[in-house]
Design an enzyme around this catalytic site. Sequence first.
Site, PDB file in Angstrom:
ATOM      1  N   MET C   1       0.841  -1.297   0.130  1.00  0.00           N
ATOM      2  CA  MET C   1       0.113   0.214   0.220  1.00  0.00           C
ATOM      3  C   MET C   1       0.681   1.321  -0.063  1.00  0.00           C
ATOM      4  SD  MET C   1      -3.103   0.022   2.602  1.00  0.00           S
ATOM      5  CE  MET C   1      -1.858   0.074   3.944  1.00  0.00           C
ATOM      6  N   PRO C   2       2.027   1.115   0.334  1.00  0.00           N
ATOM      7  CA  PRO C   2       2.783   2.434   0.512  1.00  0.00           C
ATOM      8  C   PRO C   2       2.991   3.165  -0.902  1.00  0.00           C
ATOM      9  CG  PRO C   2       4.126   0.716   1.504  1.00  0.00           C
ATOM     10  CD  PRO C   2       2.916   0.055   0.711  1.00  0.00           C
ATOM     11  N   TYR C   3       3.400   4.502  -0.824  1.00  0.00           N
ATOM     12  CA  TYR C   3       3.631   5.228  -2.195  1.00  0.00           C
ATOM     13  C   TYR C   3       4.909   5.895  -1.960  1.00  0.00           C
ATOM     14  CZ  TYR C   3       2.954   9.192  -5.329  1.00  0.00           C
ATOM     15  OH  TYR C   3       3.565  10.060  -6.328  1.00  0.00           O
ATOM     16  N   ILE C  41       3.807   1.148  -4.542  1.00  0.00           N
ATOM     17  CA  ILE C  41       3.900   1.977  -5.704  1.00  0.00           C
ATOM     18  C   ILE C  41       5.028   2.884  -5.538  1.00  0.00           C
ATOM     19  CG2 ILE C  41       2.836   3.953  -7.171  1.00  0.00           C
ATOM     20  CD1 ILE C  41       0.358   2.660  -6.919  1.00  0.00           C
TER      21      ILE C  41
END
Lengths: 66, 66, 66, 66, 66, 66
Positions: C1-3, C41
């Site tokens: 889920m990190p960006y 991402i």
Amino acid sequence: MPYINVKLTPEGLTPQIKETLIADFTDILAKRLNKNPATTIVIIEEVETDNWGIGGHSVTRIREGN
Amino acid sequence: MPYINVKLTPEGLTPQIKETLIADFTDILAKRLNKNPATTIVIIEEVETDNWGIGGHSVTRIREGN
Amino acid sequence: MPYINVKLTPEGLTPQIKETLIADFTDILAKRLNKNPATTIVIIEEVETDNWGIGGHSVTRIREGN
Amino acid sequence: MPYINVKLTPEGLTPQIKETLIADFTDILAKRLNKNPATTIVIIEEVETDNWGIGGHSVTRIREGN
Amino acid sequence: MPYINVKLTPEGLTPQIKETLIADFTDILAKRLNKNPATTIVIIEEVETDNWGIGGHSVTRIREGN
Amino acid sequence: MPYINVKLTPEGLTPQIKETLIADFTDILAKRLNKNPATTIVIIEEVETDNWGIGGHSVTRIREGN
């Protein structure tokens, strides 16, 4: 795979409204560009009115003037 | 001179882990591209689970469903 | 889920190096915070040296001065 | 129409200073590029010193070392 | 240490104007908050008028209408 | 006053689709939060597939593998 970042002042941003916005934004990209919702990320950032400027003034000051 | 912005949900983000991430990201750019650590900036932004959407739902709701 | 968003000047950013950076950044978050690579991402943004300022000057001008 | 995002550590960021920064940034774009202040947006983001890295260390740690 | 990101449509953004904007923005943070220019980063991002929307329309379309 | 930033890979992003996305995103914030379209900004950023990573690989490589 898309990434959507939304910056808003916090008033009215209940958990339910945030759920709705996340669903709405994700749906648009699925409908218009066939983007896969599973990898569409939406990040909502709440910006205090002191920290948001438009027209050369903070939103705090603009609202005081109204 | 590089700039790295990392957005994460807050769980587990202790000061020590943040130190480690800052060092790790800076090291990668020094090792891979010979970037100068002295001017490499890393900014970690913590995003509440209500404000992070994926798959059309907030992370809050996804975790409740598990 | 990190960006993760990385901004860099373009020199040396071959497709192979970009692959390596994407893998490296994703690995760090998996290793340090147990983040799922499948929804991590990484976006690499290339910024021309005319458009990057540090110390009050563009990188273009700084490099001319060297 | 321009958009300006400023990230800073929070010390010294009083409401009055934020007003001043918003006015200053808006004025620059009006003066240099004839941009309309009415649609110039300035967003100030305050980043805690634990979350800001430079030179491979957090600003928190750098300040402790001084 | 501050980070400033400016998004603008490209018209008029000559190298000389970009130099001037970088100097201006850096000076403001030095003057108002005593920020060190040596670690102040300014990134100018040029956004095509097709890709910039305001009032529900792209700037391309708005300008055609004038 | 809201600000929406959308990052997408470029395929399919015709001027007409961009117009549609700008209108759609602006409408959502007007409908859900009564935000004024006149000051709602939408910026669409096109990111090449070499520069977009997910799952530890670039989108370029992922598509080659399909």
